[in-house]
Design a protein around this motif. Structure first.
Motif, short mmCIF file in Angstrom:
data_model
loop_
_atom_site.label_atom_id
_atom_site.label_comp_id
_atom_site.label_asym_id
_atom_site.label_seq_id
_atom_site.Cartn_x
_atom_site.Cartn_y
_atom_site.Cartn_z
N PRO A 1 0.66 -1.07 -0.21
CA PRO A 1 -0.08 -0.19 -0.31
C PRO A 1 0.59 1.38 -0.08
N ASP A 2 0.28 2.15 -0.62
CA ASP A 2 1.24 3.52 -1.12
C ASP A 2 2.31 3.34 -1.33
N PHE A 3 2.88 2.22 -2.17
CA PHE A 3 3.45 2.53 -2.92
C PHE A 3 3.95 3.42 -3.45
N MET A 4 3.41 3.99 -4.65
CA MET A 4 3.07 5.19 -5.09
C MET A 4 1.85 6.58 -4.06
N PHE A 5 2.82 7.72 -4.48
CA PHE A 5 1.17 8.65 -3.38
C PHE A 5 1.38 9.61 -4.27
N GLN A 6 -0.02 9.62 -4.81
CA GLN A 6 0.12 11.25 -5.19
C GLN A 6 -0.88 12.22 -5.22
N TYR A 7 -1.72 12.32 -4.40
CA TYR A 7 -2.72 12.75 -3.98
C TYR A 7 -3.32 12.97 -2.32
N HIS A 8 -3.93 12.24 -2.21
CA HIS A 8 -4.28 11.83 -0.32
C HIS A 8 -3.54 12.89 0.26
N GLU A 9 -4.10 13.62 1.78
CA GLU A 9 -2.99 13.46 2.74
C GLU A 9 -2.46 14.73 2.50
N ALA A 10 -2.72 15.75 1.22
CA ALA A 10 -2.15 17.19 0.52
C ALA A 10 -0.28 15.79 0.47
N ALA A 11 -0.78 15.46 -0.57
CA ALA A 11 0.38 14.61 -1.27
C ALA A 11 1.15 15.78 -1.92
N ASN A 12 0.78 16.36 -2.79
CA ASN A 12 1.23 17.57 -3.63
C ASN A 12 1.96 18.60 -3.05
N PHE A 13 1.35 19.06 -1.99
CA PHE A 13 1.98 20.40 -0.84
C PHE A 13 3.54 20.62 -1.15
N PRO A 14 3.98 21.82 -1.47
CA PRO A 14 5.20 21.14 -1.63
C PRO A 14 6.41 21.90 -0.03
N TRP A 15 6.38 21.13 0.70
CA TRP A 15 6.80 21.39 2.31
C TRP A 15 7.86 21.90 2.40
N VAL A 16 8.38 22.87 2.49
CA VAL A 16 9.43 23.24 2.79
C VAL A 16 10.14 22.35 3.39
N SER A 17 9.90 21.71 4.88
CA SER A 17 10.71 20.57 5.51
C SER A 17 11.29 19.69 5.01
N GLN A 18 10.56 19.52 3.79
CA GLN A 18 10.87 18.43 2.78
C GLN A 18 12.03 18.40 1.71
N ALA A 19 12.34 20.03 1.89
CA ALA A 19 13.06 20.96 0.64
C ALA A 19 14.96 21.04 1.69
N GLU A 20 13.71 20.64 3.44
CA GLU A 20 15.46 21.47 3.56
C GLU A 20 15.92 19.79 4.13
N TRP A 21 15.69 18.71 4.24
CA TRP A 21 16.03 17.17 4.61
C TRP A 21 16.88 17.00 3.37
N ALA B 1 17.72 26.85 -0.52
CA ALA B 1 17.33 25.48 -0.97
C ALA B 1 16.09 25.52 -0.58
N SER B 2 15.58 26.02 1.12
CA SER B 2 13.90 26.08 1.22
C SER B 2 13.42 26.85 0.37
N ARG B 3 14.21 28.07 -0.08
CA ARG B 3 13.19 28.90 -1.29
C ARG B 3 12.64 28.09 -2.58
N VAL B 4 13.17 26.63 -2.86
CA VAL B 4 12.75 26.02 -4.06
C VAL B 4 11.96 25.16 -3.95
N PHE B 5 11.32 25.00 -2.86
CA PHE B 5 9.52 24.31 -2.93
C PHE B 5 8.44 25.89 -2.50
N ARG B 6 8.11 25.24 -2.85
CA ARG B 6 6.60 26.66 -3.13
C ARG B 6 5.75 26.74 -3.15
N PRO B 7 5.85 27.06 -1.54
CA PRO B 7 4.08 26.63 -0.75
C PRO B 7 3.64 27.82 -1.30
N ASP B 8 3.58 28.76 -1.18
CA ASP B 8 2.86 29.99 -1.44
C ASP B 8 2.28 29.78 -2.60
N VAL B 9 2.62 29.84 -4.17
CA VAL B 9 2.08 29.64 -5.55
C VAL B 9 1.26 27.98 -5.08
#
Length: 402
Positions: free
Chosen positions: A291-311, A332-340
């Motif tokens: 389950p969830d081998f690929m995860f494309q939609y649920h749980e705001a999966a498409n949201f660009p979390w800045v914490s992901q960029a920082e990891w 690096a953190s500015r690459v992910f743009r949750p504002d857009v």
């Protein structure tokens, strides 16, 4: 007036959302006309993007950060306003290595497999024939996930084993030729190695980090500023495509589209397995669900979390032999743009997190998270070794991994 966007991509299942946004008319409803530029290597996808041959690209998330920091080429700021998916990669090993590791024919536990791999790696290194792992790019989640797993199991990347770059469409051929003993790659290329009888799938990257960020939609920062209304329309179209993609009733239709020669150029059956989280791990065996081998939609999966960029930045520092740099970390953190992302979806019913960052790897049981207008349920996002990443403690996290 129709706005035209050229999108670069590699033939991988996780390029699905812009493709399906086009094929199902969601992009057209936003006034967009999409054309696609198919390549065979991430280097070429990046070149097309940086030199203006494409407006946006299906892109490795760490590569977007590396390009913005000037790793390997002059720095050019990129922006990632949309995550195309989480995970979707796997570790495939040659049949000879599978025999040496005495694999079970199922997906292995990361820790137990790592213990056995450490023994074989040490034996091969002592014999002057170190194990060689193929990854799709130096700056890829594949590379960082693989290294994270190996290091956590006591295997030193670049010392105990070799790690080389192999473009996804050639990974099965490289294994067949004996050039690599293992690969970490996205679908359908693991399944193609299995179908050819040259390898066996033993681990999903979702077992290493359950909700690990993978590909993003990337643009040059200046280009995003020029065409932001069109990009926001594309984000809305891709969210609709994601909802369509995860519905089991649409799996056959979407597999048929993605398997076409102009997209993945792979069998319908193999593409459908990836979409449905079912894989054949060894030639001739029945498929297995993860389950969830690929995860494309649920749980705001498409949201660009800045914490992901920082990891991802923490891993770039770790494996490029760099020192922590506060300015680089901010870039690096500015690459992910949750504002857009928020701007695109503010007038829709899509869940919009109220925060830009979270502690990665901290959720082991279902947890409610605040979003605009309510809450969403976040499921397991743990790292296999039980560690977590707090973006507020970035420098300390980096130092702890040296």
């Amino acid at each position: 007036m129709t706005n035209r966007l050229r999108i670069g991509f590699l033939p991988l299942v996780d390029a699905c959302l812009p493709i399906l946004a086009h094929e199902h008319g969601f992009a057209e409803e936003e006034g967009l006309e999409l054309t696609f530029l198919r390549d065979v290597s991430w280097a070429t996808v990046m070149d097309r993007l940086l030199y203006g041959h494409s407006d946006a690209a299906h892109m490795l998330a760490p590569l977007a950060i590396a390009a913005s920091l000037g790793r390997g080429r002059p720095a050019q700021p990129l922006a990632a306003p949309f995550v195309l998916g989480l995970n979707g990669n796997a570790v495939t090993i040659s049949n000879a290595l599978a025999d040496a590791l005495e694999t079970s024919g199922e997906l292995e536990g990361p820790k137990s497999l790592g213990e056995r791999l450490k023994r074989v790696a040490q034996e091969r290194r002592a014999a002057g024939k170190p194990l060689r792992f193929g990854v799709v790019h130096r700056y890829s989640t594949h590379n960082y996930m693989l290294r994270y797993w190996l290091a956590s199991c006591g295997i030193k990347p670049d010392e105990d084993v070799e790690i080389v770059t192999v473009a996804p469409p050639f990974s099965a051929d490289a294994m067949d030729a004996g050039e690599i003993d293992s690969s970490c790659v996205g679908e359908p290329w693991n399944s193609i190695a299995v179908e050819k009888g040259v390898g066996q799938i033993v681990l999903a990257t979702a077992q290493i980090w359950r909700r690990g960020v993978e590909k993003v939609l990337a643009l040059r920062e200046e280009r995003l500023e020029e065409i932001q209304p069109s990009v926001e329309g594309l984000i809305r179209a891709m969210r609709r495509a994601g909802e369509h993609f995860v519905d089991p009733e649409n799996w056959d239709t979407n597999a048929a589209i993605l398997s076409r020669p102009e997209y993945c150029d792979a069998s319908h059956q193999l593409v459908r397995r990836a979409i449905s989280d079912r894989l054949v791990l060894r030639q001739g065996k029945a498929s297995r669900e993860y389950p969830d081998f690929m995860f494309q939609y649920h749980e705001a999966a498409n949201f660009p979390w800045v914490s992901q960029a920082e990891w991802l930045y923490s891993q770039l520092v770790r494996w490029d032999g760099m020192e922590y740099d506060a300015d680089h970390a901010k870039a690096a953190s500015r690459v992910f743009r949750p504002d857009v992302y928020r701007s695109a979806l503010k007038d829709t019913d899509n869940p919009l997190p109220t925060a830009n960052s979270k502690v990665e790897g901290s959720v082991s049981e279902a947890l409610e998270a605040s979003v605009q207008g309510g809450t969403i349920l976040l499921e397991n996002n743990t790292f296999f070794d039980g560690e977590s990443f707090d973006p507020d403690l970035l420098e300390g996290y980096i130092n702890s991994q040296k």
